[in-house]
Design a protein around this motif. Sequence first.
Motif, PDB file in Angstrom:
ATOM      1  N   GLU A 158      34.996  26.586  27.561  1.00 12.47           N
ATOM      2  CA  GLU A 158      35.353  26.921  28.976  1.00 12.47           C
ATOM      3  C   GLU A 158      34.685  28.532  29.229  1.00 12.47           C
ATOM      4  OE1 GLU A 158      39.587  25.526  29.731  1.00 12.47           O
ATOM      5  OE2 GLU A 158      39.351  26.867  28.285  1.00 12.47           O
ATOM      6  N   ARG A 159      34.412  28.798  30.630  1.00 15.32           N
ATOM      7  CA  ARG A 159      33.866  30.071  30.787  1.00 15.32           C
ATOM      8  C   ARG A 159      34.842  30.940  31.716  1.00 15.32           C
ATOM      9  NH1 ARG A 159      29.109  26.987  31.258  1.00 15.32           N
ATOM     10  NH2 ARG A 159      28.812  25.674  28.791  1.00 15.32           N
ATOM     11  N   LEU A 160      34.298  32.362  31.775  1.00 18.51           N
ATOM     12  CA  LEU A 160      34.841  33.231  32.522  1.00 18.51           C
ATOM     13  C   LEU A 160      34.114  33.347  33.728  1.00 18.51           C
ATOM     14  CD1 LEU A 160      36.494  35.751  33.311  1.00 18.51           C
ATOM     15  CD2 LEU A 160      34.756  37.045  31.892  1.00 18.51           C
ATOM     16  N   SER A 161      34.748  33.061  34.994  1.00 23.35           N
ATOM     17  CA  SER A 161      33.934  33.073  36.267  1.00 23.35           C
ATOM     18  C   SER A 161      34.604  34.233  37.049  1.00 23.35           C
ATOM     19  CB  SER A 161      34.289  31.936  37.073  1.00 23.35           C
ATOM     20  OG  SER A 161      33.775  32.064  38.245  1.00 23.35           O
ATOM     21  N   ILE A 162      33.635  35.389  37.485  1.00 25.59           N
ATOM     22  CA  ILE A 162      34.146  36.519  38.142  1.00 25.59           C
ATOM     23  C   ILE A 162      33.511  36.606  39.587  1.00 25.59           C
ATOM     24  CG2 ILE A 162      33.933  39.085  38.411  1.00 25.59           C
ATOM     25  CD1 ILE A 162      33.835  39.144  35.479  1.00 25.59           C
ATOM     26  N   ALA A 163      34.411  36.434  40.662  1.00 24.96           N
ATOM     27  CA  ALA A 163      34.084  36.382  41.841  1.00 24.96           C
ATOM     28  C   ALA A 163      33.767  37.866  42.636  1.00 24.96           C
ATOM     29  CB  ALA A 163      35.260  35.427  42.673  1.00 24.96           C
ATOM     30  N   VAL A 164      32.831  37.933  43.249  1.00 26.84           N
ATOM     31  CA  VAL A 164      32.454  39.328  43.890  1.00 26.84           C
ATOM     32  C   VAL A 164      32.188  39.083  45.199  1.00 26.84           C
ATOM     33  CG1 VAL A 164      30.968  41.312  43.809  1.00 26.84           C
ATOM     34  CG2 VAL A 164      31.634  39.962  41.818  1.00 26.84           C
ATOM     35  N   ARG A 165      32.853  40.073  45.968  1.00 30.92           N
ATOM     36  CA  ARG A 165      32.764  40.039  47.643  1.00 30.92           C
ATOM     37  C   ARG A 165      31.330  40.365  47.792  1.00 30.92           C
ATOM     38  NH1 ARG A 165      36.251  44.097  48.524  1.00 30.92           N
ATOM     39  NH2 ARG A 165      37.910  42.527  48.313  1.00 30.92           N
ATOM     40  N   GLY A 166      30.857  39.468  48.806  1.00 28.65           N
ATOM     41  CA  GLY A 166      29.573  39.633  49.437  1.00 28.65           C
ATOM     42  C   GLY A 166      28.517  38.706  48.389  1.00 28.65           C
ATOM     43  N   GLU A 167      28.686  38.202  47.318  1.00 26.30           N
ATOM     44  CA  GLU A 167      27.726  37.543  46.350  1.00 26.30           C
ATOM     45  C   GLU A 167      28.326  35.912  46.830  1.00 26.30           C
ATOM     46  OE1 GLU A 167      27.171  38.493  42.417  1.00 26.30           O
ATOM     47  OE2 GLU A 167      27.086  40.561  42.913  1.00 26.30           O
ATOM     48  N   SER A 168      26.963  35.134  46.968  1.00 24.93           N
ATOM     49  CA  SER A 168      27.292  33.645  47.250  1.00 24.93           C
ATOM     50  C   SER A 168      27.940  32.856  46.129  1.00 24.93           C
ATOM     51  CB  SER A 168      25.940  33.301  47.808  1.00 24.93           C
ATOM     52  OG  SER A 168      25.154  32.944  46.782  1.00 24.93           O
ATOM     53  N   ALA A 169      27.583  33.233  44.887  1.00 30.20           N
ATOM     54  CA  ALA A 169      28.030  32.649  43.751  1.00 30.20           C
ATOM     55  C   ALA A 169      28.873  33.421  42.787  1.00 30.20           C
ATOM     56  CB  ALA A 169      27.007  31.703  43.087  1.00 30.20           C
ATOM     57  N   ASP A 170      29.483  32.885  42.176  1.00 31.89           N
ATOM     58  CA  ASP A 170      30.401  33.560  41.116  1.00 31.89           C
ATOM     59  C   ASP A 170      29.401  33.794  39.777  1.00 31.89           C
ATOM     60  OD1 ASP A 170      32.429  33.135  42.674  1.00 31.89           O
ATOM     61  OD2 ASP A 170      33.599  32.024  41.163  1.00 31.89           O
ATOM     62  N   GLU A 171      29.776  34.982  39.172  1.00 29.93           N
ATOM     63  CA  GLU A 171      29.217  35.245  38.048  1.00 29.93           C
ATOM     64  C   GLU A 171      29.632  34.472  36.723  1.00 29.93           C
ATOM     65  OE1 GLU A 171      26.161  37.047  37.019  1.00 29.93           O
ATOM     66  OE2 GLU A 171      25.976  37.133  39.295  1.00 29.93           O
ATOM     67  N   VAL A 172      28.956  33.759  35.911  1.00 29.34           N
ATOM     68  CA  VAL A 172      29.662  32.974  34.839  1.00 29.34           C
ATOM     69  C   VAL A 172      29.321  33.546  33.504  1.00 29.34           C
ATOM     70  CG1 VAL A 172      29.871  30.773  33.933  1.00 29.34           C
ATOM     71  CG2 VAL A 172      29.765  31.131  36.309  1.00 29.34           C
ATOM     72  N   PHE A 173      30.363  33.733  32.738  1.00 29.09           N
ATOM     73  CA  PHE A 173      29.965  34.154  31.275  1.00 29.09           C
ATOM     74  C   PHE A 173      30.779  33.449  30.272  1.00 29.09           C
ATOM     75  CE2 PHE A 173      30.014  37.571  34.378  1.00 29.09           C
ATOM     76  CZ  PHE A 173      29.003  38.622  33.899  1.00 29.09           C
ATOM     77  N   ALA A 174      30.080  32.944  29.236  1.00 33.74           N
ATOM     78  CA  ALA A 174      30.688  32.437  28.109  1.00 33.74           C
ATOM     79  C   ALA A 174      31.241  33.133  27.247  1.00 33.74           C
ATOM     80  CB  ALA A 174      29.703  31.333  27.341  1.00 33.74           C
ATOM     81  N   VAL A 175      32.697  33.220  26.881  1.00 31.15           N
ATOM     82  CA  VAL A 175      33.304  34.437  26.385  1.00 31.15           C
ATOM     83  C   VAL A 175      34.120  33.383  25.116  1.00 31.15           C
ATOM     84  CG1 VAL A 175      34.870  34.739  27.967  1.00 31.15           C
ATOM     85  CG2 VAL A 175      34.322  36.446  26.154  1.00 31.15           C
ATOM     86  N   THR A 176      34.517  34.136  23.933  1.00 34.99           N
ATOM     87  CA  THR A 176      35.498  33.483  23.216  1.00 34.99           C
ATOM     88  C   THR A 176      36.768  33.103  23.658  1.00 34.99           C
ATOM     89  OG1 THR A 176      34.046  34.870  21.419  1.00 34.99           O
ATOM     90  CG2 THR A 176      36.276  33.840  20.811  1.00 34.99           C
ATOM     91  N   GLU A 177      37.404  34.001  24.100  1.00 31.38           N
ATOM     92  CA  GLU A 177      38.994  33.645  24.601  1.00 31.38           C
ATOM     93  C   GLU A 177      38.820  33.847  26.416  1.00 31.38           C
ATOM     94  OE1 GLU A 177      41.314  36.103  22.180  1.00 31.38           O
ATOM     95  OE2 GLU A 177      40.930  34.921  20.561  1.00 31.38           O
ATOM     96  N   PRO A 178      38.408  33.087  27.076  1.00 35.35           N
ATOM     97  CA  PRO A 178      38.196  33.317  28.303  1.00 35.35           C
ATOM     98  C   PRO A 178      39.512  33.321  29.099  1.00 35.35           C
ATOM     99  CG  PRO A 178      37.827  30.689  27.892  1.00 35.35           C
ATOM    100  CD  PRO A 178      37.897  31.541  26.469  1.00 35.35           C
ATOM    101  N   HIS A 179      40.685  33.030  28.603  1.00 32.90           N
ATOM    102  CA  HIS A 179      41.725  33.043  29.396  1.00 32.90           C
ATOM    103  C   HIS A 179      42.405  34.365  28.926  1.00 32.90           C
ATOM    104  CE1 HIS A 179      42.438  28.813  30.569  1.00 32.90           C
ATOM    105  NE2 HIS A 179      41.971  28.594  29.147  1.00 32.90           N
ATOM    106  N   THR A 180      42.280  35.045  28.022  1.00 29.74           N
ATOM    107  CA  THR A 180      42.703  36.229  27.571  1.00 29.74           C
ATOM    108  C   THR A 180      41.917  37.331  28.283  1.00 29.74           C
ATOM    109  OG1 THR A 180      43.140  35.753  25.564  1.00 29.74           O
ATOM    110  CG2 THR A 180      43.057  38.067  25.710  1.00 29.74           C
ATOM    111  N   VAL A 181      40.547  37.064  28.643  1.00 26.73           N
ATOM    112  CA  VAL A 181      39.646  37.897  29.429  1.00 26.73           C
ATOM    113  C   VAL A 181      40.063  37.889  30.813  1.00 26.73           C
ATOM    114  CG1 VAL A 181      37.421  38.417  29.819  1.00 26.73           C
ATOM    115  CG2 VAL A 181      37.783  37.936  27.755  1.00 26.73           C
ATOM    116  N   VAL A 182      40.505  36.829  31.289  1.00 27.77           N
ATOM    117  CA  VAL A 182      40.824  36.754  32.906  1.00 27.77           C
ATOM    118  C   VAL A 182      42.043  37.535  33.175  1.00 27.77           C
ATOM    119  CG1 VAL A 182      41.790  35.026  34.420  1.00 27.77           C
ATOM    120  CG2 VAL A 182      39.652  34.557  33.219  1.00 27.77           C
TER     121      VAL A 182
END
Length: 194
Positions: A158-182
């Motif tokens: 699973e990945r971390l997805s960060i939504a940013v105002r004004g950007e058309s697509a979310d930034e997606v990151f592969a991270v070891t513990e995505p739930h904790t990082v979210v």
Amino acid sequence: MTASGSSRSPTSPVQVFLLVLSVAGVATSWVFFVGEWPSAASLMLNFVLLVMIITANLIRGRQREEHERLARRSFLSFPAKVVRLHREEPLATYLVNRKVGSLRPVGGRLYLTTHRVLFLPHREERVLAAKEWSALGGDVVGARVVDRDGFDLLGKRERLSIAVRGESADEVFAVTEPHTVVEDVQRWRLSFVD
């Protein structure tokens, strides 16, 4: 909110038990091979060896704790060439792979700072023209865990997805513990809400 590992005690009850058991094993093997109980001198030698092993474990444990402390401190500082915003300090950092296109994962560190979220690619990636990415804290709309989408090289996790105002697509990151990082990103984001 810092990303740090947990360290276990260098002399846990299990280790002490195993050490005592090894001394008992030496004494028992002495009786088996020699045919009589060991002398006081050999028992004293076993005791001294036991104390030396416990002392070595204590020293090794303290060294490990010091290395972990230094590693956490060094990870929570910016590299020298990063342009900082006014009074910006790192709060947390994570090893990640950033998704750039469908076939290009870029390795680096994701920082949560007092002002922004910042991705810095590793040195090898910068040689291959990878760029840093950042978004101000007030512009981060949210973070969530997303599943793998289609064919890409970030792996099956699973990945971390960060939504940013004004950007058309979310930034997606592969991270070891995505739930904790979210959870960390959501708590961090609350500091920018008026």
